[in-house]
Scaffold this motif. Structure first.
Motif, PDB file in Angstrom:
ATOM      1  N   GLY A 260      36.693  43.756  44.443  1.00 25.86           N
ATOM      2  CA  GLY A 260      35.668  42.419  44.683  1.00 25.86           C
ATOM      3  C   GLY A 260      34.295  42.217  45.148  1.00 25.86           C
ATOM      4  O   GLY A 260      33.788  43.198  44.749  1.00 25.86           O
TER       5      GLY A 260
ATOM      6  N   PHE B 284      35.011  39.117  49.325  1.00 30.68           N
ATOM      7  CA  PHE B 284      35.772  37.596  48.550  1.00 30.68           C
ATOM      8  C   PHE B 284      36.583  38.302  47.599  1.00 30.68           C
ATOM      9  O   PHE B 284      36.196  39.380  46.380  1.00 30.68           O
ATOM     10  CB  PHE B 284      34.881  36.890  47.854  1.00 30.68           C
ATOM     11  N   GLN B 285      37.610  38.009  47.362  1.00 36.63           N
ATOM     12  CA  GLN B 285      38.802  38.448  46.616  1.00 36.63           C
ATOM     13  C   GLN B 285      38.840  37.083  45.622  1.00 36.63           C
ATOM     14  O   GLN B 285      39.703  36.224  46.503  1.00 36.63           O
ATOM     15  CB  GLN B 285      40.145  39.437  46.963  1.00 36.63           C
ATOM     16  N   THR B 286      39.513  37.122  44.224  1.00 37.67           N
ATOM     17  CA  THR B 286      39.635  36.147  43.469  1.00 37.67           C
ATOM     18  C   THR B 286      41.199  36.263  43.837  1.00 37.67           C
ATOM     19  O   THR B 286      42.236  34.799  43.559  1.00 37.67           O
ATOM     20  CB  THR B 286      40.399  35.991  42.872  1.00 37.67           C
ATOM     21  N   ARG B 287      42.231  37.318  44.090  1.00 39.52           N
ATOM     22  CA  ARG B 287      43.842  37.466  43.431  1.00 39.52           C
ATOM     23  C   ARG B 287      44.357  38.610  45.016  1.00 39.52           C
ATOM     24  O   ARG B 287      44.641  39.887  44.198  1.00 39.52           O
ATOM     25  CB  ARG B 287      43.912  37.521  42.285  1.00 39.52           C
TER      26      ARG B 287
ATOM     27  N   SER C 284      46.926  41.206  44.241  1.00 42.73           N
ATOM     28  CA  SER C 284      46.550  41.773  43.136  1.00 42.73           C
ATOM     29  C   SER C 284      46.011  42.898  42.741  1.00 42.73           C
ATOM     30  O   SER C 284      45.036  42.871  42.934  1.00 42.73           O
ATOM     31  CB  SER C 284      46.159  41.033  41.795  1.00 42.73           C
TER      32      SER C 284
ATOM     33  N   ASN D 266      40.274  42.379  40.725  1.00 38.32           N
ATOM     34  CA  ASN D 266      39.627  41.942  41.770  1.00 38.32           C
ATOM     35  C   ASN D 266      38.105  42.398  41.248  1.00 38.32           C
ATOM     36  O   ASN D 266      37.778  42.556  42.556  1.00 38.32           O
ATOM     37  CB  ASN D 266      39.668  42.140  43.514  1.00 38.32           C
TER      38      ASN D 266
ATOM     39  N   ILE E 295      34.773  43.683  40.360  1.00 39.38           N
ATOM     40  CA  ILE E 295      33.800  42.711  40.001  1.00 39.38           C
ATOM     41  C   ILE E 295      32.609  43.905  38.881  1.00 39.38           C
ATOM     42  O   ILE E 295      31.955  44.811  40.093  1.00 39.38           O
ATOM     43  CB  ILE E 295      32.974  42.441  40.899  1.00 39.38           C
TER      44      ILE E 295
END
Length: 181
Positions: free
Chosen positions: A151, A165-168, A171, A175, A177
């Motif tokens: 992330g 910060f992670q979107t999912r 899972s 994440n 980046i």
């Protein structure tokens, strides 16, 4: 070998960039290929920074002559190559960062001295949640953002507090980046 050089941030060479450093004996690097540089950066003092994939050394050269100014052995990289992802110049303090896949991030001053190693280790200046660091960016207020395999990671410049910060988050592997601009 042809010597390539930079002038106003332009690479001048029609050959593959390579410099023979002649450092094999005094650093005991006979098992490392040190003549094919993968990552390049020109620092504000017009010095060429280079790192060879698989080598435990960061080199600094005078761009026009190819003269070696310094070599910094990174002890954490001995015993096996890592994938170097990118160099990053931190504008607020003129520090140079080497981002790696598998060994975290390394911070240098403009003289080439290794200042800090950011990793998952408890003694790291800021403990990263992941050692796959794909890039770093700095905000105008000095905060550092790390692009990680897990992330986006923020290091607050004033408080040294961190946040991932992670979107999912549920899972694994979702994440990543890969770059920051």
């Amino acid at each position: 070998h042809d010597i390539a050089y930079f002038d106003d941030h332009i690479l001048h060479s029609n050959q593959t960039f390579s410099i023979q450093s002649g450092l094999t004996q005094n650093l005991n690097l006979e098992n490392y290929e040190i003549n094919s540089y993968e990552l390049l950066l020109i620092s504000p003092d017009s010095i060429l920074w280079s790192y060879n994939w698989g080598s435990p050394v960061v080199f600094r050269h005078k761009p026009k002559t190819g003269a070696l100014l310094s070599q910094t052995l990174i002890p954490q990289l001995l015993g096996g190559g890592i994938e170097g992802n990118t160099f990053y110049l931190q504008k607020s303090n003129q520090h140079v960062w080497l981002c790696t896949k598998g060994k975290g991030a390394f911070e240098f001053n403009l003289k080439g001295d290794l200042l800090n190693h950011y990793s998952t280790a408890p003694n790291s200046p800021a403990v990263l949640p992941d050692i796959d660091v794909y890039g770093i960016a700095e905000t105008p207020n000095g905060d550092l953002w790390f692009a990680l395999g897990t992330g986006l990671f923020q290091l607050n410049a004033k408080t040294q507090q961190t946040k991932l910060f992670q979107t999912r988050p549920e899972s694994e592997g979702a994440n990543l980046i890969y770059t920051l601009t």
